[in-house]
Design an enzyme around this catalytic site. Structure first.
Site, short mmCIF file in Angstrom:
data_model
loop_
_atom_site.label_atom_id
_atom_site.label_comp_id
_atom_site.label_asym_id
_atom_site.label_seq_id
_atom_site.Cartn_x
_atom_site.Cartn_y
_atom_site.Cartn_z
N CYS A 111 0.87 -1.27 0.22
CA CYS A 111 0.01 0.05 0.05
C CYS A 111 0.99 1.24 -0.09
O CYS A 111 0.37 2.42 -0.35
CB CYS A 111 -0.97 0.12 1.23
N HIS A 247 -2.74 7.22 2.85
CA HIS A 247 -3.23 5.92 2.31
C HIS A 247 -4.76 5.65 2.96
O HIS A 247 -4.85 5.74 4.32
CB HIS A 247 -2.40 4.83 2.59
N ASN A 277 -10.24 0.01 0.79
CA ASN A 277 -8.75 0.03 0.55
C ASN A 277 -8.17 -0.31 -0.79
O ASN A 277 -8.33 -1.50 -0.86
CB ASN A 277 -7.90 -0.69 1.94
N1 COA Z 1 -17.58 -8.59 10.57
C1 COA Z 1 -18.09 -8.98 11.70
N2 COA Z 1 -17.23 -9.39 12.88
C2 COA Z 1 -15.91 -9.56 12.29
C3 COA Z 1 -15.45 -9.22 10.96
C4 COA Z 1 -16.35 -8.57 10.22
N3 COA Z 1 -16.00 -8.23 8.83
N4 COA Z 1 -14.15 -9.25 11.15
C5 COA Z 1 -13.65 -9.70 12.39
N5 COA Z 1 -14.78 -9.66 13.14
C6 COA Z 1 -14.89 -10.21 14.42
C7 COA Z 1 -13.60 -11.06 14.88
O1 COA Z 1 -14.01 -12.25 14.54
C8 COA Z 1 -13.93 -10.75 16.44
O2 COA Z 1 -14.81 -11.52 16.88
P1 COA Z 1 -14.58 -12.23 18.47
O3 COA Z 1 -14.28 -10.91 19.53
O4 COA Z 1 -15.55 -13.01 18.78
O5 COA Z 1 -13.13 -13.03 18.18
C9 COA Z 1 -14.16 -9.35 16.51
O6 COA Z 1 -14.89 -9.03 15.49
C10 COA Z 1 -13.31 -8.18 16.99
O7 COA Z 1 -12.22 -8.50 15.97
P2 COA Z 1 -11.00 -7.66 16.12
O8 COA Z 1 -10.01 -8.02 15.01
O9 COA Z 1 -10.22 -7.43 17.14
O10 COA Z 1 -11.58 -6.33 15.56
P3 COA Z 1 -10.90 -5.02 15.28
O11 COA Z 1 -11.75 -3.93 16.16
O12 COA Z 1 -9.52 -4.85 15.68
O13 COA Z 1 -10.94 -4.58 13.78
C11 COA Z 1 -9.96 -4.57 11.78
C12 COA Z 1 -10.48 -5.42 12.91
C13 COA Z 1 -9.31 -5.23 10.74
C14 COA Z 1 -10.92 -3.43 11.27
C15 COA Z 1 -8.82 -3.68 12.45
O14 COA Z 1 -8.05 -4.35 13.51
C16 COA Z 1 -7.97 -2.76 11.46
O15 COA Z 1 -8.77 -1.61 10.85
N6 COA Z 1 -6.83 -3.18 11.40
C17 COA Z 1 -6.20 -2.40 10.25
C18 COA Z 1 -6.14 -3.24 9.00
C19 COA Z 1 -5.66 -2.31 7.63
O16 COA Z 1 -5.99 -1.34 7.63
N7 COA Z 1 -4.96 -3.15 6.97
C20 COA Z 1 -4.44 -2.71 5.66
C21 COA Z 1 -3.16 -1.72 6.04
S1 COA Z 1 -2.32 -1.32 4.46
#
Ligand code: COA
Length: 320
Positions: A111, A247, A277
């Site tokens: 990215c 980004h 993204n």
């Molecule tokens: N829909 C519903 N629930 C979801 C889900 C979705 N699409 N994806 C994950 N979950 C669930 C998980 O399984 C977890 O459930 P659990 O508590 O029963 O285990 C819960 O939601 C929380 O998951 P978690 O990973 O802690 O969520 P989060 O608040 O950290 O959000 C992201 C997840 C991916 C949105 C966040 O971590 C993020 O934005 N990270 C950066 C990712 C990114 O930008 N990547 C590209 C960079 S270039």
């Protein structure tokens, strides 16, 4: 002599996939995706490949710059989803647009790909080696995602953004690029190490894997650091900057960056609600939208910043 953006262009596939559409294939909801990421829908390529989208964005940028493809000395394509291992994607763009005089290669920095490509073009232009370059970010991550993995499939979309840059008195004021390979495991895709005919194993590129929380922590720490670095190195106060074009991974990441840097969130334009993204394409797509909407004035100082797999991150400060 520095490097100035003289034209912008972008291309997005027509097909829209909403959060509600995704809720039909994985256990998720519009509310979960919007509240965690700010994403409402994304474009998904049906007939286009990365090079097709990149070439269309490039042609739009060339039209705006008012120059012919034969004037391009260098094409740099930031992508992690080229159509082929080789020929590289930049060569495929060259063939589609007829930029017969250009040297062409891809920049693989996930990215951060567009920002790394822009900074690389600047290195060539500021030393006088080349005069005019096409700098593109394009990705079709929809082809690399496991559509059964709700942790990643809701985040990404396809698209391309391009800029024409040329040697000028005004333009890029400073830039930096950083990498931390030791942490590469938090965001990976496309292993080429598992095919071996002696062991009877077929190559299996594998889907994207991500530790979302680690990536989140990395982004909100490193992006402010590299922006502060470029501001300090150019003796620029953050108040002098009109826009921070970051980004477009996630609205919460951008909100946290603005908060950490004590900068009004209004200075951080966003468009991930409509595109998700788009990886290397997100910064030039947003820049093109702002440019075409007449939001950028001559003399405006703008910070561009990318972050992503590698891990990689970096920033560019330019005067429009
Ligand atoms: N829909 C519903 N629930 C979801 C889900 C979705 N699409 N994806 C994950 N979950 C669930 C998980 O399984 C977890 O459930 P659990 O508590 O029963 O285990 C819960 O939601 C929380 O998951 P978690 O990973 O802690 O969520 P989060 O608040 O950290 O959000 C992201 C997840 C991916 C949105 C966040 O971590 C993020 O934005 N990270 C950066 C990712 C990114 O930008 N990547 C590209 C960079 S270039």
């Amino acid at each position: 002599m520095t490097t100035r953006i003289i034209g912008t262009g972008s291309y997005m596939p027509e097909h829209i996939v909403t959060n509600d559409d995704l809720a039909k294939i994985v256990e998720t909801s519009d509310e979960w995706i919007r509240s965690r990421t700010g994403i409402g829908e994304r474009r998904i390529a049906t007939v286009e490949n990365t090079s097709d989208m990149a070439a269309k964005a490039a042609q739009a940028a060339l039209r705006q710059a008012g120059i012919g493809a034969d004037e391009i000395d260098l094409i740099l394509l930031g992508t992690s989803s080229p159509d082929h291992c080789f020929p590289n994607g930049a060569c495929e763009v060259q063939a589609q647009i007829g930029a017969v005089n250009a040297a062409c290669f891809d920049i693989s920095a996930a990215c951060s790909g567009y920002v790394f490509a822009l900074n690389t073009a600047h290195a060539f232009i500021s030393t006088g080696l080349y005069r005019t370059a096409l700098v593109i970010g394009a990705d079709v991550l929809s082809k690399l995602i496991d559509w059964a993995d709700r942790g990643t499939c809701v985040l990404f979309g396809d698209g391309a953004g391009a800029t024409v840059v040329r040697a000028d008195e005004k333009g890029i004021l400073g830039m930096n690029m950083h990498s931390e390979g030791a942490k590469g495991g938090v965001l990976t895709c496309g292993s080429r190490s598992n095919g071996n005919f002696l062991l009877g194993k077929k190559p299996d590129l594998g889907y994207m894997t991500m530790d979302g929380q680690e990536v989140f922590k990395f982004a909100v720490k490193k992006v402010p650091e590299c922006i502060n670095e470029v501001l300090e190195n150019t003796h620029t106060f953050k108040d002098e900057v009109a826009y921070f074009v970051i980004h477009q991974a996630n609205y919460r990441i951008i909100e946290s960056i603005a908060k950490r840097m004590k900068i009004d969130a209004d200075k951080f334009p966003v468009n991930m609600e409509h595109y998700g993204n788009t990886s290397a394409a997100s910064v030039p797509i947003l820049l093109d939208e702002m440019n075409r909407a007449g939001k950028i004035k001559s003399g405006d100082k703008i910070v561009l910043s990318g972050f992503g797999g590698g891990l990689t991150w970096g920033a560019t400060l330019l005067e429009w």
